[in-house]
Design a protein around this motif. Sequence first.
Motif, short mmCIF file in Angstrom:
data_model
loop_
_atom_site.label_atom_id
_atom_site.label_comp_id
_atom_site.label_asym_id
_atom_site.label_seq_id
_atom_site.Cartn_x
_atom_site.Cartn_y
_atom_site.Cartn_z
N MET A 1 -6.74 1.92 7.69
CA MET A 1 -7.48 0.76 8.17
C MET A 1 -7.90 1.02 9.62
O MET A 1 -7.12 1.55 10.42
CB MET A 1 -6.61 -0.50 8.11
CG MET A 1 -7.29 -1.75 8.64
SD MET A 1 -6.22 -3.22 8.49
CE MET A 1 -5.06 -2.90 9.83
N GLN B 1 0.84 -1.19 0.00
CA GLN B 1 0.00 0.00 0.00
C GLN B 1 0.87 1.24 0.00
O GLN B 1 2.05 1.19 0.41
CB GLN B 1 -0.93 0.03 1.22
CG GLN B 1 -2.07 -0.98 1.19
CD GLN B 1 -3.19 -0.52 0.25
OE1 GLN B 1 -3.07 0.46 -0.46
NE2 GLN B 1 -4.29 -1.28 0.26
N THR C 1 -7.90 -1.60 4.63
CA THR C 1 -6.71 -2.44 4.62
C THR C 1 -5.45 -1.59 4.48
O THR C 1 -5.49 -0.49 3.91
CB THR C 1 -6.77 -3.47 3.46
OG1 THR C 1 -5.60 -4.29 3.49
CG2 THR C 1 -6.87 -2.76 2.12
N GLU D 1 -0.31 -6.44 7.96
CA GLU D 1 -1.62 -6.14 8.52
C GLU D 1 -1.78 -6.79 9.90
O GLU D 1 -2.35 -6.19 10.81
CB GLU D 1 -2.71 -6.60 7.57
CG GLU D 1 -4.06 -5.96 7.85
CD GLU D 1 -4.90 -5.86 6.60
OE1 GLU D 1 -4.61 -4.97 5.76
OE2 GLU D 1 -5.84 -6.66 6.44
N GLY E 1 -2.66 -6.23 3.94
CA GLY E 1 -2.88 -7.66 4.15
C GLY E 1 -1.62 -8.36 4.64
O GLY E 1 -0.55 -7.76 4.83
#
Length: 264
Positions: free
Chosen positions: A39, A33, A50, A57, A53
């Motif tokens: 998020m 990202q 998100t 994450e 992931g």
Amino acid sequence: MSSAHFQDLAELASEGRTFVVATVVSTGGSTPQKPGARMAVLEDGSLRGTVGGGAIEQQVVEAARALMRSPDSHRLLETHLTHELGMCCGGKMQLFLEKHVPSARLWVFGAGHVAKELASLARHVGFRVSVVDERAEWATAERFPGMELVRRDPATVASELPGGADCFFCVTTHDHPLDQAVVEALLGKPAAYLGVIGSRRRLPSASWPSWSPCGAQSRGGRDAACVVHLAAARGQLRARPRCSSRRWHGSIARRRGRRRGRRA
């Protein structure tokens, strides 16, 4: 970041939910990202949005839940995706985590003269205020602007409320037997504070430990004294986040003389 995500965050706040927003503030190399990604992590571990992931994450979720348990309101998280997390991206990410805690909720049972001043002052110092009184002519938006009005029987509403660590209860109905019915319905529920208008002798002494009377020592301005006390209780609660709440019990001396029967 879509407007739907911001709307989702606004809804969480309006529902009185505690959550942490993680925002990607800088990146280097290859990352899942880019800056600006957000998020939200809720208390139960569920997510909104998100930040990439996978392992990054999961690291953010763990850091967010730790932040919820701490007295801090924010923290900066920086990690190398390959060296620290074993991800193949090879880049690094820096995220800003900010905790959002709802305003304390004050439930005022009764919509009389005392309740009106108490609710107004409490809202002014940051409480979310709900006023419960089945008398429609008293529980009006004109008398309680910007507050939730519940025009139902106070004892019934009190029995249905689940309570919570950020809930404050003040009982000031127009009738002493109704006061007692509301108090008995609230006793045993989790709460940060529970106070009642009236003299000590009217309280159910067997089940009401009189701890820290609210405004009882004041000869005037008792509504203001009570709100100062509520604000102090809220401060104590925030100083011990995510711990089991300490119940505050007490009586609020409404007037110098004792009165029997009904009151506004």
